[in-house]
Scaffold this motif. Structure first.
Motif, PDB file in Angstrom:
ATOM      1  N   LEU A 121       0.713  -1.005   0.049  1.00 36.28           N
ATOM      2  CA  LEU A 121      -0.201   0.004  -0.115  1.00 36.28           C
ATOM      3  C   LEU A 121       0.879   1.263  -0.104  1.00 36.28           C
ATOM      4  CD1 LEU A 121      -2.636  -1.152   2.311  1.00 36.28           C
ATOM      5  CD2 LEU A 121      -2.922  -0.837   0.049  1.00 36.28           C
ATOM      6  N   ASP A 122       1.898   1.321   0.589  1.00 37.30           N
ATOM      7  CA  ASP A 122       2.965   2.409   0.772  1.00 37.30           C
ATOM      8  C   ASP A 122       3.391   2.686  -0.651  1.00 37.30           C
ATOM      9  OD1 ASP A 122       4.541   0.315   0.432  1.00 37.30           O
ATOM     10  OD2 ASP A 122       6.151   1.294   1.550  1.00 37.30           O
ATOM     11  N   ASP A 123       3.408   1.900  -1.756  1.00 42.97           N
ATOM     12  CA  ASP A 123       3.855   2.286  -3.067  1.00 42.97           C
ATOM     13  C   ASP A 123       2.629   2.625  -3.804  1.00 42.97           C
ATOM     14  OD1 ASP A 123       6.242   1.505  -2.509  1.00 42.97           O
ATOM     15  OD2 ASP A 123       6.004  -0.643  -3.218  1.00 42.97           O
ATOM     16  N   ILE A 124       1.278   2.349  -3.577  1.00 49.57           N
ATOM     17  CA  ILE A 124      -0.017   3.046  -4.220  1.00 49.57           C
ATOM     18  C   ILE A 124       0.296   4.708  -4.395  1.00 49.57           C
ATOM     19  CG2 ILE A 124      -2.465   3.209  -4.454  1.00 49.57           C
ATOM     20  CD1 ILE A 124      -1.219   0.549  -4.904  1.00 49.57           C
ATOM     21  N   PRO A 125       0.290   4.888  -5.576  1.00 53.84           N
ATOM     22  CA  PRO A 125       0.399   6.559  -5.912  1.00 53.84           C
ATOM     23  C   PRO A 125      -0.773   7.297  -4.846  1.00 53.84           C
ATOM     24  CG  PRO A 125       0.861   5.504  -7.773  1.00 53.84           C
ATOM     25  CD  PRO A 125       0.252   4.552  -6.937  1.00 53.84           C
ATOM     26  N   CYS A 126      -0.522   8.406  -4.509  1.00 52.73           N
ATOM     27  CA  CYS A 126      -1.675   9.205  -3.779  1.00 52.73           C
ATOM     28  C   CYS A 126      -1.294  10.721  -3.979  1.00 52.73           C
ATOM     29  CB  CYS A 126      -1.773   8.770  -2.515  1.00 52.73           C
ATOM     30  SG  CYS A 126      -0.303   9.020  -1.312  1.00 52.73           S
ATOM     31  N   ALA A 127      -2.286  11.590  -3.899  1.00 56.82           N
ATOM     32  CA  ALA A 127      -2.025  13.055  -4.035  1.00 56.82           C
ATOM     33  C   ALA A 127      -1.447  13.512  -2.529  1.00 56.82           C
ATOM     34  CB  ALA A 127      -3.338  13.732  -3.934  1.00 56.82           C
ATOM     35  N   ALA A 128      -0.608  14.516  -2.519  1.00 57.96           N
ATOM     36  CA  ALA A 128      -0.224  14.925  -1.280  1.00 57.96           C
ATOM     37  C   ALA A 128      -0.341  16.740  -1.334  1.00 57.96           C
ATOM     38  CB  ALA A 128       1.359  14.663  -1.310  1.00 57.96           C
ATOM     39  N   VAL A 129      -0.344  17.328   0.066  1.00 57.21           N
ATOM     40  CA  VAL A 129      -0.486  18.638  -0.182  1.00 57.21           C
ATOM     41  C   VAL A 129       0.612  19.239   0.820  1.00 57.21           C
ATOM     42  CG1 VAL A 129      -2.865  18.814  -0.403  1.00 57.21           C
ATOM     43  CG2 VAL A 129      -2.107  18.664   1.748  1.00 57.21           C
ATOM     44  N   GLU A 130       0.872  20.609   0.498  1.00 53.80           N
ATOM     45  CA  GLU A 130       1.566  21.343   1.687  1.00 53.80           C
ATOM     46  C   GLU A 130       0.615  22.589   1.909  1.00 53.80           C
ATOM     47  OE1 GLU A 130       5.502  24.274   1.571  1.00 53.80           O
ATOM     48  OE2 GLU A 130       5.980  22.071   0.956  1.00 53.80           O
ATOM     49  N   VAL A 131       0.677  22.991   3.271  1.00 54.79           N
ATOM     50  CA  VAL A 131       0.100  24.103   3.595  1.00 54.79           C
ATOM     51  C   VAL A 131       0.762  25.433   3.432  1.00 54.79           C
ATOM     52  CG1 VAL A 131      -1.536  24.865   5.628  1.00 54.79           C
ATOM     53  CG2 VAL A 131      -1.318  22.616   5.422  1.00 54.79           C
ATOM     54  N   ASP A 132      -0.034  26.379   2.889  1.00 52.84           N
ATOM     55  CA  ASP A 132       0.746  27.607   2.841  1.00 52.84           C
ATOM     56  C   ASP A 132       0.556  28.425   3.830  1.00 52.84           C
ATOM     57  OD1 ASP A 132      -1.795  28.930   2.794  1.00 52.84           O
ATOM     58  OD2 ASP A 132      -1.700  29.155   0.541  1.00 52.84           O
ATOM     59  N   GLU A 133       1.316  29.624   3.896  1.00 51.61           N
ATOM     60  CA  GLU A 133       1.122  30.782   4.955  1.00 51.61           C
ATOM     61  C   GLU A 133      -0.350  30.973   5.456  1.00 51.61           C
ATOM     62  OE1 GLU A 133       3.455  33.847   3.547  1.00 51.61           O
ATOM     63  OE2 GLU A 133       5.317  32.936   4.490  1.00 51.61           O
ATOM     64  N   ASP A 134      -1.158  30.917   4.625  1.00 51.24           N
ATOM     65  CA  ASP A 134      -2.509  31.461   4.933  1.00 51.24           C
ATOM     66  C   ASP A 134      -3.238  30.138   5.359  1.00 51.24           C
ATOM     67  OD1 ASP A 134      -2.066  33.965   4.143  1.00 51.24           O
ATOM     68  OD2 ASP A 134      -2.505  33.629   2.063  1.00 51.24           O
ATOM     69  N   GLY A 135      -2.824  28.786   5.515  1.00 53.49           N
ATOM     70  CA  GLY A 135      -3.360  27.819   5.958  1.00 53.49           C
ATOM     71  C   GLY A 135      -4.038  27.008   4.906  1.00 53.49           C
ATOM     72  N   ARG A 136      -3.892  27.410   3.717  1.00 51.87           N
ATOM     73  CA  ARG A 136      -4.707  26.719   2.600  1.00 51.87           C
ATOM     74  C   ARG A 136      -3.828  25.487   2.011  1.00 51.87           C
ATOM     75  NH1 ARG A 136      -5.258  31.585  -1.726  1.00 51.87           N
ATOM     76  NH2 ARG A 136      -2.942  31.379  -1.121  1.00 51.87           N
ATOM     77  N   PRO A 137      -4.456  24.297   2.016  1.00 48.91           N
ATOM     78  CA  PRO A 137      -3.608  23.048   1.651  1.00 48.91           C
ATOM     79  C   PRO A 137      -3.276  23.160   0.054  1.00 48.91           C
ATOM     80  CG  PRO A 137      -5.667  22.460   1.893  1.00 48.91           C
ATOM     81  CD  PRO A 137      -5.718  23.707   2.466  1.00 48.91           C
ATOM     82  N   ARG A 138      -2.095  23.071  -0.773  1.00 50.86           N
ATOM     83  CA  ARG A 138      -1.797  23.072  -1.924  1.00 50.86           C
ATOM     84  C   ARG A 138      -1.241  21.948  -2.302  1.00 50.86           C
ATOM     85  NH1 ARG A 138      -1.587  28.237  -4.405  1.00 50.86           N
ATOM     86  NH2 ARG A 138      -1.881  29.825  -2.959  1.00 50.86           N
ATOM     87  N   LEU A 139      -1.877  21.507  -3.642  1.00 46.69           N
ATOM     88  CA  LEU A 139      -1.367  20.241  -4.114  1.00 46.69           C
ATOM     89  C   LEU A 139       0.374  20.217  -4.378  1.00 46.69           C
ATOM     90  CD1 LEU A 139      -4.263  19.529  -6.581  1.00 46.69           C
ATOM     91  CD2 LEU A 139      -3.566  18.283  -4.734  1.00 46.69           C
ATOM     92  N   ILE A 140       0.741  19.183  -4.086  1.00 44.22           N
ATOM     93  CA  ILE A 140       2.245  19.038  -4.509  1.00 44.22           C
ATOM     94  C   ILE A 140       2.092  18.145  -5.885  1.00 44.22           C
ATOM     95  CG2 ILE A 140       4.365  17.587  -4.243  1.00 44.22           C
ATOM     96  CD1 ILE A 140       3.615  17.883  -1.153  1.00 44.22           C
TER      97      ILE A 140
END
Length: 290
Positions: free
Chosen positions: A130-149
């Motif tokens: 399961l750790d090899d199954i592709p998934c989406a990821a995010v990083e939170v910006d300064e305003d608290g919004r999750p942005r897609l990696i």
């Protein structure tokens, strides 16, 4: 050529596409990974325990299916131990040379194969699958919004892109991994949940076992994994994740989310996997089905 690819699309290319790490000449699992359970002292007793449970269930012949079987080491040990059950390996790579003839082998994407198999009575094992199954990821910006990696189409390196807007992904984060701190990263486990639902769907009766790098919601809420877990892996060491097929891309599994993706489960047990000293993030999930 687009300037940026989605992480899931680029990762998928390194899994089963033109840039596949596993299907390439350098994808020998024993060359790169040192945590194979085939040599574990506790795996055979655990499988025997789970087979004893499956033996009390109604259905066809007792079967062990190893999903993401690699070089078939676990099934080979079961065959050598004289386990009198049907043994099936599923992997992207072709059948390993010299594998015991009693072991059946299916070459293909386990996410597809699992959807085609039903009525199994026995044990399904998914070790570091399961750790090899592709998934989406995010990083939170300064305003608290999750942005897609995303992935730069030229360098194939990770980049931070547009705000996440998918309602299902946002709901998953809210339920399982609230992104509340600027610059924290998180992986969205919906694709792993879906894969586990397919895998456990093979079972009419018996047990399913995950052994993987993982974490649970209390750890995520505490900030233990605020840096995210997406890494590259090659020749026994962690490397910068680059989606060009030169390394295995992997991210830890939200093991409690995965467990909830199998609503038919009669029981669920999550525990540390003690065969890997010093790897507190190596966990097991056992679910039973009747």
């Amino acid at each position: 050529v687009p300037d940026e690819l989605t992480l899931t699309d680029a990762w998928e290319e390194t899994l089963i596409g033109d840039r596949s790490f596993y299907r390439g000449p350098d994808g020998d699992p024993y060359r790169h990974f040192a945590t194979d359970i085939a040599g574990s002292a506790e795996i055979l007793p655990l499988i025997r325990e789970l087979l004893a449970f499956a033996d009390d269930c109604d259905g066809g012949p007792l079967t062990v299916i190893d999903v993401g079987s690699g070089a078939g080491g676990l099934l080979a040990r079961l065959a050598m131990a004289g386990t009198n059950v049907r043994l099936i390996g599923i992997d992207l790579r072709p059948r390993p040379t010299g594998l015991d003839t009693a072991i059946e082998w299916i070459t293909g994407d386990a996410r597809v194969v699992a959807g085609e198999i039903r009525g199994i009575r026995g044990v399904v094992v998914a070790h570091e699958f399961l750790d090899d199954i592709p998934c989406a990821a995010v990083e939170v910006d300064e305003d608290g919004r999750p942005r897609l990696i995303g992935v730069d189409a030229s360098s194939r390196r990770l980049v931070v892109g547009e705000p996440l807007e998918d309602p299902a992904d946002l709901a998953w984060l809210d339920r399982w991994w609230p992104v509340t701190r600027p610059f924290m990263r998180a992986e969205i486990g919906r694709s792993r949940d879906a894969a586990w639902a397919l895998i456990t769907g093979m079972l009419d009766g018996g047990a399913a076992l995950v052994i993987d790098y993982g974490h649970t919601r209390p750890e995520r809420l505490a900030g233990t994994w605020d840096g995210g877990t997406l890494v590259g892996y090659r020749e026994g060491r962690v490397v910068t994740p680059v989606a060009d097929g030169s390394c295995n891309l992997t991210a830890h599994v939200s093991i409690d989310s995965v467990a909830e993706a199998a609503p038919r489960a009669q029981s669920t047990r999550i525990a540390h996997w003690s065969s890997v000293p010093g790897r507190a993030d190596f966990v097991s999930l056992v679910q039973t089905f009747t």
